[in-house]
Design an enzyme around this catalytic site. Sequence first.
Site, PDB file in Angstrom:
ATOM      1  N   ASN A 218       0.849  -1.197   0.000  1.00 19.31           N
ATOM      2  CA  ASN A 218       0.000   0.000   0.000  1.00 19.31           C
ATOM      3  C   ASN A 218       0.885   1.247   0.000  1.00 19.31           C
ATOM      4  O   ASN A 218       2.070   1.183   0.370  1.00 19.31           O
ATOM      5  CB  ASN A 218      -0.966  -0.001   1.189  1.00 19.31           C
ATOM      6  CG  ASN A 218      -0.248  -0.196   2.512  1.00 19.31           C
ATOM      7  OD1 ASN A 218       0.586   0.599   2.908  1.00 19.31           O
ATOM      8  ND2 ASN A 218      -0.583  -1.289   3.210  1.00 19.31           N
ATOM      9  N   PRO A 219       0.356   2.395  -0.441  1.00 20.39           N
ATOM     10  CA  PRO A 219       1.176   3.605  -0.538  1.00 20.39           C
ATOM     11  C   PRO A 219       1.802   4.035   0.785  1.00 20.39           C
ATOM     12  O   PRO A 219       2.908   4.593   0.790  1.00 20.39           O
ATOM     13  CB  PRO A 219       0.181   4.652  -1.045  1.00 20.39           C
ATOM     14  CG  PRO A 219      -0.811   3.871  -1.838  1.00 20.39           C
ATOM     15  CD  PRO A 219      -0.973   2.583  -1.067  1.00 20.39           C
ATOM     16  N   TYR A 220       1.129   3.787   1.901  1.00 15.97           N
ATOM     17  CA  TYR A 220       1.711   4.133   3.203  1.00 15.97           C
ATOM     18  C   TYR A 220       3.022   3.380   3.414  1.00 15.97           C
ATOM     19  O   TYR A 220       4.065   3.964   3.706  1.00 15.97           O
ATOM     20  CB  TYR A 220       0.714   3.823   4.319  1.00 15.97           C
ATOM     21  CG  TYR A 220       1.296   3.924   5.711  1.00 15.97           C
ATOM     22  CD1 TYR A 220       1.885   5.106   6.159  1.00 15.97           C
ATOM     23  CD2 TYR A 220       1.250   2.837   6.592  1.00 15.97           C
ATOM     24  CE1 TYR A 220       2.425   5.199   7.443  1.00 15.97           C
ATOM     25  CE2 TYR A 220       1.772   2.920   7.858  1.00 15.97           C
ATOM     26  CZ  TYR A 220       2.358   4.100   8.281  1.00 15.97           C
ATOM     27  OH  TYR A 220       2.891   4.189   9.546  1.00 15.97           O
ATOM     28  N   GLY A 221       2.975   2.056   3.244  1.00 15.39           N
ATOM     29  CA  GLY A 221       4.177   1.248   3.411  1.00 15.39           C
ATOM     30  C   GLY A 221       5.242   1.587   2.380  1.00 15.39           C
ATOM     31  O   GLY A 221       6.440   1.627   2.684  1.00 15.39           O
ATOM     32  N   LYS A 224       6.972   4.911   3.289  1.00 15.17           N
ATOM     33  CA  LYS A 224       7.891   4.718   4.411  1.00 15.17           C
ATOM     34  C   LYS A 224       9.160   3.997   3.965  1.00 15.17           C
ATOM     35  O   LYS A 224      10.265   4.340   4.392  1.00 15.17           O
ATOM     36  CB  LYS A 224       7.205   3.933   5.527  1.00 15.17           C
ATOM     37  CG  LYS A 224       6.251   4.741   6.386  1.00 15.17           C
ATOM     38  CD  LYS A 224       7.006   5.677   7.312  1.00 15.17           C
ATOM     39  CE  LYS A 224       6.084   6.327   8.323  1.00 15.17           C
ATOM     40  NZ  LYS A 224       6.824   7.212   9.256  1.00 15.17           N
TER      41      LYS A 224
END
Length: 417
Positions: A218-221, A224
Amino acid sequence: MLNFARIRTQPRSSRSISFGGMDYADPKRKNSLVGKILLAATLTALFIIMLKQSQTFNTPSVFSRHEEGVTHVLVSGGAGYIGSHAALRLLKDSHRVTIVDNLSRGNLGAIKVLQELFPEPGRLQFIYADLGDAKAVNKIFSENAFDAVIHFAAVAYVGESTLDPLRYYHNITSNTLVVLEAMAAHGVKTLIYSSTCATYGEPEKMPITEETPQVPINPYGKAKKMAEDIILDFSKNSDMAVMILRYFNVIGSDPEGRLGEAPRPELREHGRISGACFDAARGIIPGLKVKGTDYKTPDGTCIRDYIDVTDLVDAHVKALEKAKPGKVGIYNVGTGKGRSVKEFVEACKKATGVDIKVEYLSRRPGDYAEVFSDPTKIRLELNWTAQHTDLQESLQTAWRWQKSHRNGYGLPLAMTV
């Protein structure tokens, strides 16, 4: 009262005084007008002389100079849930703390609590600024003598990241680059980076070790991981001390009831499961929506490693203590034990004493079935082990704060047990 003397907004221009109400239209009042201008100029000159002679003007802020035996830590995102708890611990440990936050997700009320707990000059300052503004960030670094940075500031909702990915890449990846560049330019030698287990994606084997391949889904991971890569690439030719902490699902709150989690109402849909449980228990929402019951887990719901915020903060403090110049440490921060969402809901029902209504829905985009850590490395190298591992107890602590702060950091209600 909140000490606005140490609350600053970036960028800040030099001091100035303006005089208004002058009437230049009437020639008959020319002499009077000239007299007013001269008087204003004289008063301005006297004010500047007095200001320059004052101790405040001539004495640099204690935040702008290094002091032997005192570690000055910049806590980005220090008005947020985890950042505010970390700032509290650092202040209790006699560190000097500067919080930088744009309050897009944080709470000024948390800053007020910290200011009231540590009102002494030179202990805590809050600077309102956006880390995406490189000019403002460089100004902050030029005006303050930081010994270390703990970089928490980030948007951090998996579901939201799938809906607004560009915001996540800007806020997480780009802003981390701005902070790192400022640190390099101003000689700040220690970075503790707040990362996430979401960088691992959905590993084939459990538990997750630091050697588990990072394949975020996902874009969050992804954002990061990109930030981590930037830090690691920079560190190869730098003597900066770097610690990267990949932590799991955070729960709980300050055991003494001073701080808690208070997400903005519009973000509740994307928030942590604990927040949703508490909202359902308080009647703010009609019930709890569990997304996904067909995962390959014993009860069909996701399995997560829930880490108490007090333990998480302790890991950051230990990382700060153990950071060494030119060295990089990467650690998973978790309990080592996975709990299913159904288990979590049952623990929340017991913690709140409310029979929460549960509705089971289809999966949320970007979620993964099972994630829990192997904390062996952090135990051996940093002497850290999670202490608050009773899920129900952590939820009870958080529930006490929620019940007494139904408006978040607004006016608190009487404490109830």
